[in-house]
Design a protein around this motif. Sequence first.
Motif, mmCIF file in Angstrom:
data_model
loop_
_atom_site.group_PDB
_atom_site.id
_atom_site.type_symbol
_atom_site.label_atom_id
_atom_site.label_comp_id
_atom_site.label_asym_id
_atom_site.label_seq_id
_atom_site.Cartn_x
_atom_site.Cartn_y
_atom_site.Cartn_z
ATOM 1 N N ASP A 531 -20.296 53.398 -74.528
ATOM 2 C CA ASP A 531 -20.743 52.837 -75.807
ATOM 3 C C ASP A 531 -21.639 51.628 -75.537
ATOM 4 O OD1 ASP A 531 -19.176 54.696 -77.026
ATOM 5 O OD2 ASP A 531 -17.528 53.340 -77.504
ATOM 6 N N LEU A 532 -22.578 51.382 -76.452
ATOM 7 C CA LEU A 532 -23.522 50.278 -76.272
ATOM 8 C C LEU A 532 -23.677 49.539 -77.596
ATOM 9 C CD1 LEU A 532 -25.613 48.957 -74.306
ATOM 10 C CD2 LEU A 532 -27.320 50.471 -75.340
ATOM 11 N N GLU A 533 -23.511 48.225 -77.550
ATOM 12 C CA GLU A 533 -23.719 47.410 -78.758
ATOM 13 C C GLU A 533 -25.196 47.048 -78.864
ATOM 14 O OE1 GLU A 533 -21.081 44.149 -79.309
ATOM 15 O OE2 GLU A 533 -19.348 45.255 -78.569
ATOM 16 N N VAL A 534 -25.789 47.268 -80.031
ATOM 17 C CA VAL A 534 -27.218 47.011 -80.234
ATOM 18 C C VAL A 534 -27.409 46.193 -81.512
ATOM 19 C CG1 VAL A 534 -27.967 49.106 -79.041
ATOM 20 C CG2 VAL A 534 -27.538 49.196 -81.493
ATOM 21 N N ASN A 535 -28.574 45.532 -81.583
ATOM 22 C CA ASN A 535 -28.915 44.741 -82.777
ATOM 23 C C ASN A 535 -30.020 45.476 -83.542
ATOM 24 O OD1 ASN A 535 -29.520 42.864 -84.691
ATOM 25 N ND2 ASN A 535 -29.803 41.144 -83.279
ATOM 26 N N VAL A 536 -29.643 46.159 -84.640
ATOM 27 C CA VAL A 536 -30.639 46.913 -85.405
ATOM 28 C C VAL A 536 -31.171 46.105 -86.591
ATOM 29 C CG1 VAL A 536 -29.801 49.206 -84.802
ATOM 30 C CG2 VAL A 536 -28.813 48.024 -86.764
ATOM 31 N N VAL A 537 -30.728 44.859 -86.715
ATOM 32 C CA VAL A 537 -31.223 44.026 -87.836
ATOM 33 C C VAL A 537 -32.216 42.969 -87.348
ATOM 34 C CG1 VAL A 537 -29.074 44.378 -89.097
ATOM 35 C CG2 VAL A 537 -29.313 42.345 -87.677
ATOM 36 N N LYS A 538 -32.582 43.030 -86.082
ATOM 37 C CA LYS A 538 -33.477 42.018 -85.497
ATOM 38 C C LYS A 538 -34.930 42.335 -85.876
ATOM 39 C CE LYS A 538 -34.818 40.101 -81.018
ATOM 40 N NZ LYS A 538 -34.665 40.225 -79.566
ATOM 41 N N GLY A 539 -35.572 41.440 -86.609
ATOM 42 C CA GLY A 539 -36.955 41.644 -87.032
ATOM 43 C C GLY A 539 -37.948 41.160 -85.997
ATOM 44 N N LYS A 540 -39.211 41.452 -86.244
ATOM 45 C CA LYS A 540 -40.271 41.042 -85.330
ATOM 46 C C LYS A 540 -40.569 39.556 -85.525
ATOM 47 C CE LYS A 540 -45.044 42.252 -84.184
ATOM 48 N NZ LYS A 540 -46.202 43.051 -84.565
ATOM 49 N N LYS A 541 -40.680 38.814 -84.418
ATOM 50 C CA LYS A 541 -41.009 37.382 -84.505
ATOM 51 C C LYS A 541 -42.501 37.243 -84.809
ATOM 52 C CE LYS A 541 -36.974 35.596 -83.459
ATOM 53 N NZ LYS A 541 -36.198 36.763 -83.889
ATOM 54 N N LEU A 542 -42.833 36.532 -85.871
ATOM 55 C CA LEU A 542 -44.230 36.383 -86.293
ATOM 56 C C LEU A 542 -44.789 35.045 -85.809
ATOM 57 C CD1 LEU A 542 -43.883 37.699 -89.946
ATOM 58 C CD2 LEU A 542 -44.554 38.950 -87.907
ATOM 59 N N THR A 543 -46.035 35.065 -85.332
ATOM 60 C CA THR A 543 -46.728 33.831 -84.942
ATOM 61 C C THR A 543 -48.094 33.845 -85.610
ATOM 62 O OG1 THR A 543 -47.876 34.767 -83.031
ATOM 63 C CG2 THR A 543 -45.614 34.010 -82.676
ATOM 64 N N ASN A 544 -48.810 32.745 -85.505
ATOM 65 C CA ASN A 544 -50.163 32.712 -86.080
ATOM 66 C C ASN A 544 -51.228 33.042 -85.034
ATOM 67 O OD1 ASN A 544 -49.945 30.455 -84.556
ATOM 68 N ND2 ASN A 544 -50.686 29.010 -86.118
ATOM 69 N N VAL A 545 -50.800 33.614 -83.891
ATOM 70 C CA VAL A 545 -51.737 33.995 -82.832
ATOM 71 C C VAL A 545 -51.872 35.517 -82.838
ATOM 72 C CG1 VAL A 545 -52.190 33.957 -80.365
ATOM 73 C CG2 VAL A 545 -51.053 32.010 -81.462
ATOM 74 N N ARG A 546 -53.087 36.015 -82.958
ATOM 75 C CA ARG A 546 -53.320 37.460 -82.937
ATOM 76 C C ARG A 546 -53.606 37.914 -81.510
ATOM 77 N NH1 ARG A 546 -57.131 39.841 -87.392
ATOM 78 N NH2 ARG A 546 -56.124 41.691 -86.537
ATOM 79 N N ALA A 547 -53.089 39.108 -81.171
ATOM 80 C CA ALA A 547 -53.347 39.662 -79.834
ATOM 81 C C ALA A 547 -53.429 41.175 -79.959
ATOM 82 C CB ALA A 547 -52.224 39.272 -78.869
ATOM 83 N N SER A 548 -54.319 41.784 -79.154
ATOM 84 C CA SER A 548 -54.462 43.237 -79.216
ATOM 85 C C SER A 548 -53.179 43.892 -78.721
ATOM 86 C CB SER A 548 -55.635 43.691 -78.345
ATOM 87 O OG SER A 548 -55.385 43.356 -77.001
ATOM 88 N N GLY A 549 -52.814 44.999 -79.356
ATOM 89 C CA GLY A 549 -51.601 45.718 -78.949
ATOM 90 C C GLY A 549 -50.353 45.259 -79.643
#
Length: 612
Positions: A531-549
Amino acid sequence: MALRNIAIIAHVDHGKTTLVDELLKQSGSFRENQKVAERAMDSNDLERERGITILAKCTSVEWKGTHINIVDTPGHADFGGEVERILNMVDGVVVLVDASEGPLPQTKFVVSKALKRGLRPIVAINKIDRPDERHLDVLNEVFDLFANLDATDEQLDFPVLYGSGRNGWMARDPSGPAENLAPMFDLILEHVPPPAVDDGPFRMLATTLDADPFLGRILTGRVTSGTVKPNQALRALDREGKVIENFRVQKVLAFHGLERTPVESAGAGDIIALAGMSEANVADTLADPSVTEPLPAQPVDPPTLSMTFRINDGPFAGQEGDKVQSRVIRDRLLKEAERNIAIRIEENEDKDSFTVSGRGELQLAILIENMRREGFELTVSRPKVVIKTDPETGERLEPIEEVIVDVDDNYTGVVVQKLSERKGDLLEMRPSGGGRTRMVFHVPTRGLLGYQAELLSDTRGTGIMNKLFHDYKPFKGEITGRRTGVLISNSPGEAVAYAIFNLQDRGPFMVNPQDRVYEGMIVGEHSRENDLEVNVVKGKKLTNVRASGKDEAVLLTPPMRLTLEKAMSYITDEELVEVTPKNIRLRKRWLDPNERKRQSRRSDADRASGAA
């Protein structure tokens, strides 16, 4: 008026209920302009959705001055308790057999009960218009089945009809004439004897229980002797002859077509329903106050599977259903046990859980499905087989099922391999026509838990499995369960697409983005054994720096969707299915990870001490 009482018995999907539709139509039970639903006898929502008969029901038709009571019976072995009771009410049976598939396990189960009661069968070979029909082989199989079940010479000399229930015709010859069902009606009048009646005051054995919002409890059965009228004083006796209650008959109801209509009186031999009692139950004798001896009730085969029903103690308890307390669940289960004699209920020591025993997965799943539709919330454990102990040798005995599998010839290898892994023994293997093979196995009941879905996957949806309780045999040893672990949510909240996308390589998920989850809830299947415990409520961290990809599209694989039956067989002993009116969720029995570790260490220690 002359009387005949018959039951129509067959395996699942061999056309019983469709045939009853046509019998009702051709006997003039409906007005010409009356709108009638297809499979009119399947009145229950679940029966219509699944296309199977769950409850035995009565109807009646008039033919040439004779009143014919017809009982439509369930065709699935899990509901065999319904069938065993109604055979007390009838004097003849129509054994309906598919012209291609032939007699299958449930046919065998019910026919054996009917033959033991001395009933003389009529065999109707249905679906004769199928391109793969083989009526001669099927007729030989039916004769062999009757002979193996120790039928008498009189029972072996059965009349045969051929036809198509859907197209509304039966005939003595396979080639027709394909006109109507008159040959079946005439054969019933000729072959089935009138009901045998006894002398004396009124007596009736209750065989089915129903509830009406206006009349209350309604018991149906066949009148053995005497007559009954509304407002007549009666008593109810249990199997030992003890008086349960004294009551007055509120209504006497007779069956006319699909309706139950009040009548002024009913006599010996007729199948009727009585209202007015408050405590009398199935298998009780309803009789005149002068009667002291009960009518003999047929014993019912014992349950083979049990499950634990318990309160929903998860974080979302009470948010989707309005019936969550243990006392409400207890009352509902006891009410079910009253109506369904094949189910047994035991209250556990903690008072918040109950052990429910029944005939099979489907019977228990139907009960759970009915409860969730009524607004109940509960959690259920994985089904376990009912183990017995041999009183002479002290050996453990487990239930064994007779399994018949029909598959395309090129899939026989994988079926034999999978059932051998589940401790199954292959008894017979023969071609069944059309490039298909029929195999007969004896497999432990616990080995079949969850196998239906695996069979469909292995045979690309073409495999058909039918099973029937065979006997209790010595315990066959451990059977390997699920080989994969699960993904467990370690945080409460709403599942996020970004988190699921990044965890997809760990295994398939069971939740969609924005589904609510809680700590300890199972959200997917791990690709490995642990069994593996996972975090499915973790959102993407947003910054004001844009990067390709950084902004590639999030592509999610569609989640696994588990039905109630699949969920019940998927879980292990440390897991539960949470059932609410809106959702079916999987969860760990202990939601707290530290408690799970403690319980795991304790069970390891118990196993080590047991081995020592």
